[in-house]
Scaffold this active site. Sequence first.
Site, PDB file in Angstrom:
ATOM      1  N   GLU A 104      -2.291  -8.970  -2.333  1.00  0.00           N
ATOM      2  CA  GLU A 104      -3.852  -9.037  -2.251  1.00  0.00           C
ATOM      3  C   GLU A 104      -4.383  -8.880  -3.764  1.00  0.00           C
ATOM      4  O   GLU A 104      -5.252  -9.620  -4.058  1.00  0.00           O
ATOM      5  CB  GLU A 104      -4.260  -7.924  -1.343  1.00  0.00           C
ATOM      6  CG  GLU A 104      -4.128  -8.250   0.253  1.00  0.00           C
ATOM      7  CD  GLU A 104      -4.611  -7.390   1.192  1.00  0.00           C
ATOM      8  OE1 GLU A 104      -5.526  -7.701   2.149  1.00  0.00           O
ATOM      9  OE2 GLU A 104      -4.331  -6.069   1.207  1.00  0.00           O
ATOM     10  N   ALA A 131       0.953  -1.011   0.030  1.00  0.00           N
ATOM     11  CA  ALA A 131       0.065   0.063   0.114  1.00  0.00           C
ATOM     12  C   ALA A 131       0.928   1.212  -0.056  1.00  0.00           C
ATOM     13  O   ALA A 131       2.137   1.088   0.387  1.00  0.00           O
ATOM     14  CB  ALA A 131      -1.020   0.028   1.181  1.00  0.00           C
ATOM     15  N   GLY A 146      -0.780  -5.207   0.292  1.00  0.00           N
ATOM     16  CA  GLY A 146      -1.901  -5.050  -0.800  1.00  0.00           C
ATOM     17  C   GLY A 146      -1.387  -5.481  -2.177  1.00  0.00           C
ATOM     18  O   GLY A 146      -2.038  -5.850  -3.310  1.00  0.00           O
ATOM     19  N   GLU A 184       1.749  -6.839   6.873  1.00  0.00           N
ATOM     20  CA  GLU A 184       1.036  -5.813   7.571  1.00  0.00           C
ATOM     21  C   GLU A 184       1.070  -5.731   9.227  1.00  0.00           C
ATOM     22  O   GLU A 184       1.246  -4.630   9.830  1.00  0.00           O
ATOM     23  CB  GLU A 184      -0.497  -5.788   7.238  1.00  0.00           C
ATOM     24  CG  GLU A 184      -0.961  -5.282   5.915  1.00  0.00           C
ATOM     25  CD  GLU A 184      -0.855  -6.347   4.846  1.00  0.00           C
ATOM     26  OE1 GLU A 184      -1.252  -5.985   3.758  1.00  0.00           O
ATOM     27  OE2 GLU A 184      -0.289  -7.261   5.107  1.00  0.00           O
TER      28      GLU A 184
END
Length: 698
Positions: free
Chosen positions: A105, A63, A102, A125
């Site tokens: 993901e 992210a 992310g 994370e």
Amino acid sequence: MSEVVKLERHDEVGIVTVDSPPVNALSAAVRGGILECIKAAIADPAIKGIVLTCAGRTFIAGADITEFGKPPKPPALNDVLAEIENSPKPVVAAIHGTALGGGLEVALACHFRVAVNEAKLGLPEVKLGLLPGAGGTQRLPRAVGPELAVKMIVGGDPIGAAEALKNGLIEEIVEGPASGGEAFVRKLLAEKRPLRRLRDDDSKLAAAKADRSIFTNAVAAMTKKARGLEAPFAAADAVGYAIDLPFDEGLKKEREGFLKLVSSDQSKAQRYAFFAEREASKIAGVPEGTKSRPVNRVAILGAGTMGGGIAMSFANAGVPVTLIETGEEQLKRGMGIMQKNWEATAARGGIPADAPAKRMALINGVVGIENVGDADLVIEAVFETMAVKKEVFGKLDQYVKPGAVLASNTSYLNIDEIAKSTKRPQDVLGMHFFSPANVMKLCEIVRADKTAPDALVTAVTIARKIAKVPAVVGVCDGFVGNRMLAQRGKQSEKLLFEGALPQQVDAVVTKFGMPMGPFAMGDLAGLDIGWRSRKDRGIKSEIADALCEAGRFGQKTGKGYYKYEAGSRSALPDPEVEKLIDETLLRLGRKKRVVSDEEILERMMYPMINEGAKILEEGIAARPSDIDVVWLYGYGWPIYRGGPMFWADTVGLKHIADRLSFYAKETNDPSLEPAPLLKKLAAEGKTFASLAAASKAA
């Protein structure tokens, strides 16, 4: 079309490429670009299959954490992933570099994944006090099963491509990401293989649904070391939702968990620590563009505990070492300990079986200081007295090649003094490693008065190369960490004279989250060291002296402030110590009182923060965050409290200044009066963080 994501068509294959240097982070622009290109590829009747890949050195590495805490910008990542997952055409993620957070993901929402051999895939994370917030806790267990998912999500460490292939996270290892992805899509189209949406595939959850202990045992193993942390337990709960709930409900619960963590004090502290570590590598007052000197070989003087640990750190990173001792016996012992340490790690599976031999081959053990000739960096790790260090640096001049950096691994001695004993003070600095040096991450790099900018850059660069966290500090007694620690030590000793017991003080400090209290730490280091030093300086410390006079030197003698059963390192409270303290107080005519845990905490922590304020005032540390880095990586400060200066801001500087003034009067100790900087910030209602913000703006 987007500036950072582009779509190209190679006849029936659409190639979507993210190009947002340096790490293709999932900023709003990248999310928007992926969404736009995927929609365009789906709408193009000529495109039958889609590859999602990245330009530059890595796949999407996570992210964009600079967006955290700011109003969300559309599109939301979950909307982008839904578009990918619901594509009627196969979407293949082609991974190189790292697919983290992310980034992984995004790959999990694709129907298939391929990766180059060197790729790393993970959901780290938890290290920022968070859990994956875009389906990672729901899709990964479906891809690899809950056991590995727990290991990756609750532990936060990535896996390599080979392990990813073995566990079904990727379909194939490819040579090049874009070409490999394209070839894989063509194969899918030729075979007419059905799309695999992870959200619809519960096959790998079946065993854990039938026997929940598969999941709970994996969680227990991964949360063993998570004392005081919230995120690992929340992340484990989220993986549990994948087993217990339908996909969309699990996704909703994951999102709730993420939002709760992202606004928590712990996550704010952990994200702060992440940025503080990066910031610490930026050296204040060094001309822009200053380059590091080349370091191809390192010489280390002294094969004792510190020298050996430092040598291991370099060999672990593949840097050749000349390890120098004064005699064959000491050298043999030092080399033997390193070999044993590596073999023990290999036996535990921590390093490959052939690693000990490879690493030992990088260390050339020799006798005699004249062997430093081919080293680009010399680190002295000899006995901690000024006379010995000056003698060593005086001798180095004759043998070291021009331009080599000369570093002293001292924990408190004056580097300016040491530098005076050589003809090249510009090459001299401090590199203070922490014990055990092959494990502890901090390296305090001490800038002396005459240290050349490129010598400083060299020390910082090499520290990072050997996986240390460098923090540049100035010259003063004890530098940053030990100077602050000395204030805590002074108070812990005083508390014993007022009625507290070692076990009460230590319990407060460990409950706060520190790995050890001051008295258990004293026992580990050996109480005789301080005793000898006090005798040299003609100082008395009645209780500590009485313990040493009774032969209680700590763990090595089986008793110090605590007693230790044979072969055990567990500190047990000892009634004899209580008796000895009572007798000493009686003899000195001191009255005992009940000391509250709250007072202990304030007197352990606030004087250190006060000293930190003085360190900033004197310019010994350039930023409050550098002080925090020293404490996080050198002294085991709990990461979820962000470091002493960060924590002070959360407590409130006015409160701390008021309490220090109160204790200065109560205990008749003027050294506890708030430092001018602390007083000023408190009076203005400001924080230590405001100093950093002001210096950035300047």
